[in-house]
Scaffold this motif. Structure first.
Motif, PDB file in Angstrom:
ATOM      1  N   SER A  68      13.431  47.358  71.917  1.00 40.22           N
ATOM      2  CA  SER A  68      14.292  47.648  70.784  1.00 40.22           C
ATOM      3  C   SER A  68      14.486  49.147  70.591  1.00 40.22           C
ATOM      4  CB  SER A  68      13.706  47.037  69.519  1.00 40.22           C
ATOM      5  OG  SER A  68      12.460  47.634  69.268  1.00 40.22           O
ATOM      6  N   GLN A  69      13.719  49.924  71.311  1.00 43.13           N
ATOM      7  CA  GLN A  69      13.858  51.363  71.165  1.00 43.13           C
ATOM      8  C   GLN A  69      13.973  52.027  72.523  1.00 43.13           C
ATOM      9  OE1 GLN A  69      10.392  51.151  68.971  1.00 43.13           O
ATOM     10  NE2 GLN A  69      11.218  52.069  67.118  1.00 43.13           N
ATOM     11  N   LEU A  70      14.619  53.190  72.495  1.00 46.09           N
ATOM     12  CA  LEU A  70      14.874  53.918  73.724  1.00 46.09           C
ATOM     13  C   LEU A  70      14.288  55.309  73.550  1.00 46.09           C
ATOM     14  CD1 LEU A  70      16.512  52.791  76.071  1.00 46.09           C
ATOM     15  CD2 LEU A  70      18.479  54.031  75.208  1.00 46.09           C
ATOM     16  N   LEU A  71      13.548  55.779  74.542  1.00 44.53           N
ATOM     17  CA  LEU A  71      12.967  57.109  74.475  1.00 44.53           C
ATOM     18  C   LEU A  71      13.567  57.958  75.564  1.00 44.53           C
ATOM     19  CD1 LEU A  71       9.438  55.870  73.998  1.00 44.53           C
ATOM     20  CD2 LEU A  71      10.187  57.903  72.823  1.00 44.53           C
ATOM     21  N   VAL A  72      13.917  59.179  75.239  1.00 45.60           N
ATOM     22  CA  VAL A  72      14.389  60.074  76.292  1.00 45.60           C
ATOM     23  C   VAL A  72      13.568  61.349  76.280  1.00 45.60           C
ATOM     24  CG1 VAL A  72      16.738  59.178  76.346  1.00 45.60           C
ATOM     25  CG2 VAL A  72      16.184  61.040  74.793  1.00 45.60           C
ATOM     26  N   GLY A  73      13.343  61.895  77.442  1.00 44.64           N
ATOM     27  CA  GLY A  73      12.629  63.154  77.585  1.00 44.64           C
ATOM     28  C   GLY A  73      13.636  64.229  77.945  1.00 44.64           C
ATOM     29  N   CYS A  74      13.703  65.292  77.149  1.00 48.95           N
ATOM     30  CA  CYS A  74      14.766  66.284  77.317  1.00 48.95           C
ATOM     31  C   CYS A  74      14.216  67.567  77.920  1.00 48.95           C
ATOM     32  CB  CYS A  74      15.423  66.596  75.985  1.00 48.95           C
ATOM     33  SG  CYS A  74      16.062  65.129  75.188  1.00 48.95           S
ATOM     34  N   GLU A  75      15.154  68.366  78.374  1.00 46.44           N
ATOM     35  CA  GLU A  75      14.853  69.648  78.998  1.00 46.44           C
ATOM     36  C   GLU A  75      14.053  70.552  78.051  1.00 46.44           C
ATOM     37  OE1 GLU A  75      15.612  70.716  82.005  1.00 46.44           O
ATOM     38  OE2 GLU A  75      15.652  72.900  81.899  1.00 46.44           O
ATOM     39  N   ASP A  76      14.372  70.522  76.752  1.00 48.07           N
ATOM     40  CA  ASP A  76      13.687  71.416  75.816  1.00 48.07           C
ATOM     41  C   ASP A  76      12.270  70.929  75.520  1.00 48.07           C
ATOM     42  OD1 ASP A  76      14.068  69.238  74.240  1.00 48.07           O
ATOM     43  OD2 ASP A  76      15.297  70.230  72.728  1.00 48.07           O
ATOM     44  N   GLY A  77      11.812  69.919  76.175  1.00 43.36           N
ATOM     45  CA  GLY A  77      10.433  69.465  76.008  1.00 43.36           C
ATOM     46  C   GLY A  77      10.271  68.439  74.927  1.00 43.36           C
ATOM     47  N   SER A  78      11.338  68.098  74.273  1.00 49.24           N
ATOM     48  CA  SER A  78      11.203  67.119  73.204  1.00 49.24           C
ATOM     49  C   SER A  78      11.396  65.717  73.752  1.00 49.24           C
ATOM     50  CB  SER A  78      12.234  67.394  72.110  1.00 49.24           C
ATOM     51  OG  SER A  78      13.525  67.190  72.628  1.00 49.24           O
ATOM     52  N   VAL A  79      10.832  64.785  73.018  1.00 42.45           N
ATOM     53  CA  VAL A  79      11.042  63.383  73.342  1.00 42.45           C
ATOM     54  C   VAL A  79      11.733  62.768  72.141  1.00 42.45           C
ATOM     55  CG1 VAL A  79       9.921  61.189  73.760  1.00 42.45           C
ATOM     56  CG2 VAL A  79       9.095  63.238  74.890  1.00 42.45           C
ATOM     57  N   LYS A  80      12.826  62.097  72.390  1.00 43.83           N
ATOM     58  CA  LYS A  80      13.611  61.577  71.262  1.00 43.83           C
ATOM     59  C   LYS A  80      13.626  60.063  71.298  1.00 43.83           C
ATOM     60  CE  LYS A  80      16.487  65.534  70.363  1.00 43.83           C
ATOM     61  NZ  LYS A  80      15.834  66.573  71.179  1.00 43.83           N
ATOM     62  N   LEU A  81      13.547  59.504  70.114  1.00 44.66           N
ATOM     63  CA  LEU A  81      13.468  58.054  69.987  1.00 44.66           C
ATOM     64  C   LEU A  81      14.763  57.543  69.374  1.00 44.66           C
ATOM     65  CD1 LEU A  81      11.607  55.542  70.115  1.00 44.66           C
ATOM     66  CD2 LEU A  81      10.923  56.075  67.801  1.00 44.66           C
ATOM     67  N   PHE A  82      15.359  56.562  70.024  1.00 46.90           N
ATOM     68  CA  PHE A  82      16.590  55.959  69.513  1.00 46.90           C
ATOM     69  C   PHE A  82      16.344  54.488  69.244  1.00 46.90           C
ATOM     70  CE2 PHE A  82      18.051  59.714  71.620  1.00 46.90           C
ATOM     71  CZ  PHE A  82      19.168  60.121  70.922  1.00 46.90           C
ATOM     72  N   GLN A  83      16.933  54.025  68.150  1.00 38.31           N
ATOM     73  CA  GLN A  83      16.871  52.605  67.829  1.00 38.31           C
ATOM     74  C   GLN A  83      18.076  51.935  68.472  1.00 38.31           C
ATOM     75  OE1 GLN A  83      14.474  51.240  65.634  1.00 38.31           O
ATOM     76  NE2 GLN A  83      15.238  49.251  66.284  1.00 38.31           N
ATOM     77  N   ILE A  84      17.865  50.821  69.150  1.00 36.62           N
ATOM     78  CA  ILE A  84      18.992  50.117  69.754  1.00 36.62           C
ATOM     79  C   ILE A  84      19.524  49.111  68.752  1.00 36.62           C
ATOM     80  CG2 ILE A  84      19.753  48.720  71.698  1.00 36.62           C
ATOM     81  CD1 ILE A  84      17.367  49.792  73.244  1.00 36.62           C
ATOM     82  N   THR A  85      20.728  49.346  68.283  1.00 36.62           N
ATOM     83  CA  THR A  85      21.379  48.410  67.354  1.00 36.62           C
ATOM     84  C   THR A  85      22.285  47.510  68.179  1.00 36.62           C
ATOM     85  OG1 THR A  85      23.160  49.965  66.992  1.00 36.62           O
ATOM     86  CG2 THR A  85      21.301  50.092  65.478  1.00 36.62           C
ATOM     87  N   PRO A  86      22.785  46.421  67.579  1.00 42.50           N
ATOM     88  CA  PRO A  86      23.556  45.475  68.408  1.00 42.50           C
ATOM     89  C   PRO A  86      24.720  46.116  69.153  1.00 42.50           C
ATOM     90  CG  PRO A  86      23.016  44.479  66.330  1.00 42.50           C
ATOM     91  CD  PRO A  86      22.513  45.884  66.251  1.00 42.50           C
ATOM     92  N   ASP A  87      25.386  47.119  68.568  1.00 37.10           N
ATOM     93  CA  ASP A  87      26.524  47.649  69.303  1.00 37.10           C
ATOM     94  C   ASP A  87      26.413  49.134  69.601  1.00 37.10           C
ATOM     95  OD1 ASP A  87      26.674  48.240  66.718  1.00 37.10           O
ATOM     96  OD2 ASP A  87      28.755  47.666  66.394  1.00 37.10           O
ATOM     97  N   LYS A  88      25.308  49.767  69.273  1.00 35.62           N
ATOM     98  CA  LYS A  88      25.188  51.200  69.569  1.00 35.62           C
ATOM     99  C   LYS A  88      23.718  51.567  69.663  1.00 35.62           C
ATOM    100  CE  LYS A  88      27.752  55.083  68.864  1.00 35.62           C
ATOM    101  NZ  LYS A  88      28.824  55.900  68.676  1.00 35.62           N
TER     102      LYS A  88
END
Lengths: 719, 656
Positions: free
Chosen positions: B114-134
């Protein structure tokens, strides 16, 4: 596409049971053999492929079998109930059912269930369930009532769900059906009310189940001729509550709605069911296979002489009554595809020309599954003894052997051992051998004079032992400096600790030549290149050196100049073996081949006295020179050490003892020649690397030449 | 069967892009593969490993991470800092969301998807919630808290973390708290996350270990190295009796020559891909229940679609590259010869045009009209139509400038046989016909869409008389339209496996359909039913060797004079089917490379069967009949591709 093959009747004995048909068909312990219980007094064991009975047992006149005979797969015994309460247990050798084990129970039995992998279960008419063992321990125990008055068990099945036994039984009361699911891992009994989907009241005539991932699928054939499916959760949410199950229609009008008897249903696989019954009110009864996925009739077979509405299904055979005889119809169901279901023949014939490549399955370690059946076996044996008292209990040969070891003379042990080794090997053979060795070693320690060398040799040569199976053996042999056993162990054991390998090496290096002379060592691998002249003492072979000139030393650098002082000795080193063949055999066969890890071996190698390590180094260097004599860089003989094994050992020895070896005058020449050798290797490698680059360029040129033709017009004939 | 002059073409200088990421979806048994040019391909492992969908690449969209989440939704993230979700039905990009953390190097879905994590160049890790259409940004973890997220919810997370000189290329976090890392020093290390201690260290390579994937059961994992080796590790009991298990390196595989940039682990197979552009699927023998041909190793190198089109009359070939098209005219010869001869050329092949598309997007599809007068191609947002004029040796090219608004992109383009009509299949299942005229076009008209479908059509075929158009999507059946009435004429019964090629025969209007399971059907459009021949073939079944071919048929065409002959080809063979001859059964030799020698005509006639196969030219990207005596075969030798790849890591042969 499903396919019913030509059936055959098990004709040997007609079932004298009339229209009711047999009581049951059950699997026996062996594949292809089935127990058929007549509804009268007889149980027959059939071998289906031979179409003949193997055995037949009857109860006394006046008694009547009330529950089909089953096989207890754990003991191979058969169980039957007659007159509702009397349990009989017998096996193949028994002739008269009257004389076999008998237990009279306190309640009436509905069915006995037995499947592979678990103990048989007894289901009583009142719905209580007992394991056979528990029941036999106390046959007269009180049996509780589970189902209500007037509730009657209609159908029952026992199966494994994820290795846990589950019993399901269906009861009827005033046209209402109830499903009970008894799970034995949690001892939970769940009760469900079966809601019939159809409008008018219908009588369910047959049931069948299959187990899915989350649900048990219960299929029922109703008197309206339709097949209904009900899903029963394997893990119910609220097990205690009475829950409802809804039926959904799966297939319509499979059999004629008016048919009152002779209707049965069996699930063959996830897509196929077999139905027994008349498709039209007037027609003859048929056996048909339906595809439930695509709702199509796959195949059908007429049974003109009528049938009894009973259908059993085991493996690839369907059993039913046809006329007076029990008939077996083998069938095939292939994975259904749309093309297959609609009649397009999917090409599924396996041409069988692909040899499956050999692979190692890492997930099943080789020794697993041993002795897992033993404990159960011994438990079963107890009751057998009760039944056939006359039979002398058989003591396993291994137990006898272990007893012999403790007291008998060496000679006698040897004889017994030979006998034991000649018998058929059981799965736990290697553990027994390990136990025997430990037993022998224990006695050796207790009696210093006892040393059964031959026995130990024989045991080691069974090829089943490893170091960890008989931990004390090598230490004991080291203590006794029995090089013969040590050599065998080093050859056979895959898992010798580095410390022990090193201890063996030390023994091999330090043992006197005269003692070695007397022992019998396997010299198979060294005989090929050891000159017999060299046996015993090393003779100086100076014949092919003229005037002390050695051509090899011409291109030596300054440090090697000193060698010229002893040119003869130097030449010696390269041509003659520095150790006796027997010792060489020990080194070669045993030590060089053994597995090791550098980190663990190095500290132990440091303990080897300098003289000994020099000797070993000399021997290794000699092997290396022998290796480089031929183009393939291998040594003659069976299982010779490889060049890399030799090089690894040279490096290891030097790494461990370099500071000491450097100080020893005798080792100087050896070190110099090694140094020279390494230097030449380095230069060869660098030359080869240079050549490789130019070769690659040539290869590239060659490729370009081949591919330059980017376009051409060619003539092609297709034929 | 006859002799042909074969134009053997090797100047199609096509180089596939290297594989960057692979992601396996257990639920649908599909594999998503992203390449260095941003292309994303979907392979259906249940349908004979067919590449059933693809999303065209984009220069600025280098994918660095690919993952499935929420069942069958596919996400990618890359160096432009965006997270992209793909619409697997319409074959478009659903949306792109900027993570605002610079280039994204890694992405993972949480165990419950249900969630998506991305690791970015600036060293941060960002968490996204997956909603039905976005997807919706939820929170940000900066560098210091990185260890915290590991414990919170990450099942598996890949990050490029720099540790002095050693780079950790990948990490796997197992549910029992074990952490596995792979690094640039060639080590696979197994850590205990609770105590932070190193449990086991495997040195597997002299070069970098670049990728890791764990099986869903977490009892085995796979790593890929820069030397092209793939190692399999398994959790194995230490001894037979004890329950103690340890990770053991069990099998090495060397199927690649270059870096293995990505690995995946399906329940039954190890999947790897890398710079050498091959996608390798290696079934684990102990996991495969039936030891049939499916258990064999698969190596997929070429796309399962056509990149070449041909103007037969003018003998022109149009080659499609990622960012340009090439037009070539075939040469000619006056000589004749016997089987196997290479004929002297009286005229060599000419490179006529090099047509570069503007913009960063890859070309999706292209086509040249049978008369050679029109070229059409499309990217994800622009549609190009060109008019060609030939005056002796000179060619002039003119772009048709005013394209209708709706024609922004196409998934497949096809010209009618008389080059007067252009058929365009676009996203959302729309299908249009355009009438071509000198200097332009008129009458863009749409076919009536199937009610309720959003399935995009990927394959088109038009009948030579111009009356029928057949179209097929990635999963639904084949629809046949009446071109004059713009109406659906009939639908071919659905089949379990996707269609790989379609063609309509001249005169008879029989539709020939090839499926990914190597079945070929012939369907009569006028009669709306399978032809007698097709029924016979289905009844008897194809030869087992025919069914065991592991590349799909990508093109079907017909003999201009002999209506009984069908030409089909895959990557490793082409086949001329003569419907008048008996079908081969499993006992007959399907393919005999040797010409019949010393055999009487009787024997030859007796053993002759309908499938005339040639494996002389391979790997094949295109085969067609130019006229009754001439074939064109476009070959792409693997050596030529290897020559254009960066050199592999040099392994010293001598010395260490």
């Amino acid at each position: 596409m499903a396919d019913l093959e030509e059936g055959f009747a098990l004709t040997a004995v007609p079932l004298g049971s009339g229209p009711d048909g047999p009581l049951g068909v059950e699997q026996s312990g062996k594949t292809d053999q089935f127990l058929v219980t007549d509804s009268g007094r007889t149980v027959i064991l059939y071998k289906v492929s031979d179409q003949k009975p193997l055995g037949s047992w009857s109860v006394k006149q006046g008694q009547i079998i009330t529950c089909p005979a089953v096989c207890n797969f754990q003991t191979g015994e058969y169980i039957v109930v007659h007159d509702n309460k009397v349990l009989r247990i017998w096996n193949n050798e028994d002739v008269n059912l009257d004389k076999v084990f008998k237990a009279t129970l306190s309640a009436e039995v509905y069915r006995i269930h037995s499947i592979q992998g678990t103990e048989p279960l007894v289901l009583f008419k009142e719905g209580a369930v007992r394991g056979l063992e528990a029941l036999l321990a106390e046959p007269q125990q009180k049996i509780e009532t589970v189902i209500s008055d007037e509730e009657v068990i209609k159908w029952t099945k026992f199966f494994m769900v994820f290795r846990h036994p589950v019993l399901i039984f269906i009861t009827e009361k005033h046209g209402n059906y109830f499903v009970y699911v008894q799970k034995f891992n949690s001892r939970i009994l769940s009760k469900y009310t079966l809601l019939l989907g159809q409008e008018e009241k219908c009588v369910i005539q047959s049931f069948s189940t299959s187990v899915g991932r989350k649900f048990i699928s219960l299929m029922s054939l109703s008197s309206d001729g339709c097949v209904y499916e009900t899903l029963i959760p394997i893990h119910p949410s609220e097990p205690e509550k009475n829950q409802r199950l809804v039926q959904s229609q799966l297939l319509k009008s499979v059999v004629s709605g008016s048919a009152r008897n002779g209707v049965a249903l069996a699930i063959l696989d996830q897509d196929h069911i077999a139905v027994l019954g008349a498709p039209l009110p007037a027609s003859k009864e048929c056996l048909s296979v339906w595809n439930t996925k695509f709702q199509t009739l796959q195949t059908s077979k007429e049974l003109p002489q009528g049938t009894s509405g009973q259908l059993w299904y085991y493996g690839e055979n369907l059993f039913m009554l046809h006329g007076k005889f029990l008939t077996v119809v083998p069938f095939k169901c292939e994975v259904s595809s749309l093309a297959g279901a609609l009649g397009k023949l999917k090409h599924s014939q396996d041409p069988g020309i692909h040899a499956t490549p050999h692979f190692v399955n890492w997930e099943t370690s080789q020794g697993c599954g041993l002795g897992s059946q033993n404990s159960e076996q011994s438990k079963r044996i107890l009751r057998r003894r009760k039944v056939e008292v006359s039979v002398q209990p058989e003591v396993p040969a291994s137990t006898q052997l272990l007893a012999t070891i403790q007291k008998d003379s060496e000679k006698h042990i040897e004889v017994e051992l030979r006998k034991f080794l000649a018998t058929k090997r059981t799965p736990d053979f290697h553990t027994i051998i390990g136990d025997v060795i430990i037993g022998l070693l224990g006695r050796c320690k207790a009696e210093p004079s006892f040393y059964p060398c031959n026995c130990l040799m024989q045991l080691v040569q069974t090829h089943v032992l490893s170091y960890s199976l008989c931990p004390g053996l090598m230490e004991f042999a080291l203590e006794k400096t029995d090089v013969q056993i040590l050599q065998l162990c080093l050859q056979q054991f895959p898992d010798i600790p580095e410390s022990v390998t090193c201890a063996c090496l030390k023994v091999f290096l330090s043992i006197g030549d005269d003692t070695l002379q007397d022992t019998d060592i396997n010299m198979e691998s060294v005989s090929d290149y050891m000159d017999p002249v060299q046996d015993g003492e090393m003779e100086e072979q100076t014949a092919f050196l003229q005037n002390g000139f050695s051509p090899e030393e011409d291109n030596c650098d300054s440090c090697a100049q000193k060698l010229k002082e002893k040119p003869q000795a130097a030449a010696d080193e390269s041509t003659s073996c520095p150790v006796t063949p027997k010792r060489a055999a020990l080194f070669r066969n045993a030590v060089l081949h053994s597995a090791y890890s550098e980190t663990f071996l190095l500290p132990h190698l440091k303990d080897i006295p300098a003289q000994h390590s020099t000797l070993f180094l000399q021997y290794l260097y000699f092997l290396y020179l022998k290796c480089s004599e031929n183009a393939t860089m291998t040594l003659p003989g069976t299982h010779p050490p490889t060049l890399s094994q030799i090089m690894d050992w040279i490096c290891l020895l030097l790494d461990a003892n370099f500071t000491v070896v450097v100080m020893i005058p005798e080792a100087k020449r050896l070190l110099l020649s090694l140094y020279k050798f390494v230097k030449s290797q380095i230069s060869i490698c660098s030359e080869l690397n240079k050549i490789e680059v130019s070769f690659r360029e040539l290869q590239k040129l060659n490729q370009e030449k081949n591919n330059r033709e980017l376009y051409s017009i060619e003539v092609l004939e297709l034929f | 069967m006859g002799e042909f002059n074969v134009h053997r073409v090797r100047f199609f200088n096509y180089v596939p892009s290297g594989i960057r990421c692979v992601a396996y979806n257990n639920q649908s048994n599909r594999l998503a593969v992203s390449r260095t040019d941003g292309t994303v391909e979907i392979y259906n492992l249940s349908a004979n490993y067919f590449q059933e969908k693809f999303f065209p690449g984009h220069e600025s969209r280098a994918t660095e991470a690919l993952c499935w989440a929420k069942g069958q939704r596919l996400f990618s993230a890359g160096l432009n800092g965006e997270i992209i979700e793909y619409d697997l039905q319409a074959l478009t990009i659903k949306y792109a969301v900027d993570a605002f953390g610079g280039p994204i190097w890694s992405m993972a879905a949480s165990p419950n998807a249900s969630q998506l994590l991305v690791g970015c160049e600036d060293g941060s890790v960002k968490l996204f919630q997956i909603t039905p259409d976005k997807i919706q940004f939820e929170r940000n973890f900066d560098r210091q808290k990185r260890s915290a997220i590991g414990k919170m919810l990450v099942d598996r997370q890949y990050m490029g973390v720099s540790k002095r000189k050693c780079i950790i290329w990948g990490v796997a976090f197992l549910s029992d708290g074990t952490v596995i890392s792979v690094d640039s020093a060639g080590k696979v290390q197994i850590w205990d996350s609770a105590t932070g201690t190193l449990v086991k260290n495997h040195l597997v390579s002299n070069a970098d270990v670049q990728s890791i994937a764990v099986s869903p059961q977490e009892d085995s994992f796979v790593v890929g190295t820069a030397e092209g080796t793939v190692f399999h590790f398994q959790l194995v009991s230490v001894t037979s009796s004890s329950s103690e298990k340890q990770w053991v390196r069990t099998k090495p595989f060397q199927h690649h020559t270059h870096d293995v940039r990505a690995v995946a682990h399906s329940p039954t197979a190890l999947i790897s891909g890398g710079t050498d552009t091959h996608l390798v699927i290696r079934p684990l023998m102990e996991k495969v229940e039936v030891k049939n041909y499916d258990a064999a190793l698969r190596k997929i190198t070429f796309p399962h679609r056509r990149l070449v089109s041909c103007a037969k009359k003018k003998q022109l070939l149009l080659f499609q590259f990622a960012h340009h098209l090439e037009l070539w005219r075939l040469g000619s010869t006056v000589a004749t010869g016997k089987n196997g001869d290479t004929l002297p050329l009286s005229k060599n092949a000419d490179h006529l045009l090099h047509l570069k598309t503007k913009g960063p997007e890859n070309i999706i599809c292209s086509c040249i009209s049978p008369c050679g007068g029109w070229i059409a191609c499309s990217t994800a947002s622009r549609f190009f139509l060109y008019r060609l004029n030939y005056e002796h040796d000179n060619i002039s090219l003119q772009r048709v400038s005013k394209m209708p608004v709706f024609l922004r992109s196409a998934l497949q383009i096809l010209f009618s046989e008389d080059s007067t009509k252009l058929f365009v299949a676009s996203n959302q299942g729309s299908l249009r016909v355009i009438r071509l005229q000198e200097g332009g076009f008129t009458h863009p008209r749409a076919f009536q869409p199937q009610s309720g479908t959003v399935q995009s059509m990927c394959l088109l075929a038009v009948s030579p008389d111009g009356n029928w158009l057949a179209a097929s999507g990635s999963s639904a059946g084949v629809h046949v339209y009446n071109v004059k009435q713009l109406k659906l004429h009939c639908t071919v019964p659905a089949y379990n496996f996707p269609v790989t090629a379609l063609a309509i025969a001249p005169n008879t209007n029989n539709l020939v359909i090839a499926h990914s399971d190597q079945q070929v059907f012939e369907y009569s459009i006028p009669d709306k039913q399978y032809t007698e021949w097709s029924r016979t073939v289905q009844k008897q079944g194809f030869h087992h060797l025919w069914l065991q071919r592991d590349t799909p048929i990508t093109h079907i065409s017909f003999h201009p004079k002999r209506p009984m002959h069908i030409l089909l080809h895959d990557t490793y063979m082409f086949c001329l089917i003569d419907k008048s001859l008996p079908l081969p059964n499993d006992k007959t030799l399907l393919y005999n490379p040797l010409p019949p020698t010393n055999e009487s005509d009787v024997i030859r006639r007796r053993t002759a069967h309908a499938f005339k196969i040639s494996k002389k030219y391979k790997p094949l990207l295109f085969v067609d009949l130019l006229d009754e005596k001439t074939l064109v075969a476009v070959e792409r030798p693997l050596d030529d591709i290897v020559a254009q790849l960066p050199p592999p890591i040099k392994k010293k042969k001598f010395g260490t």
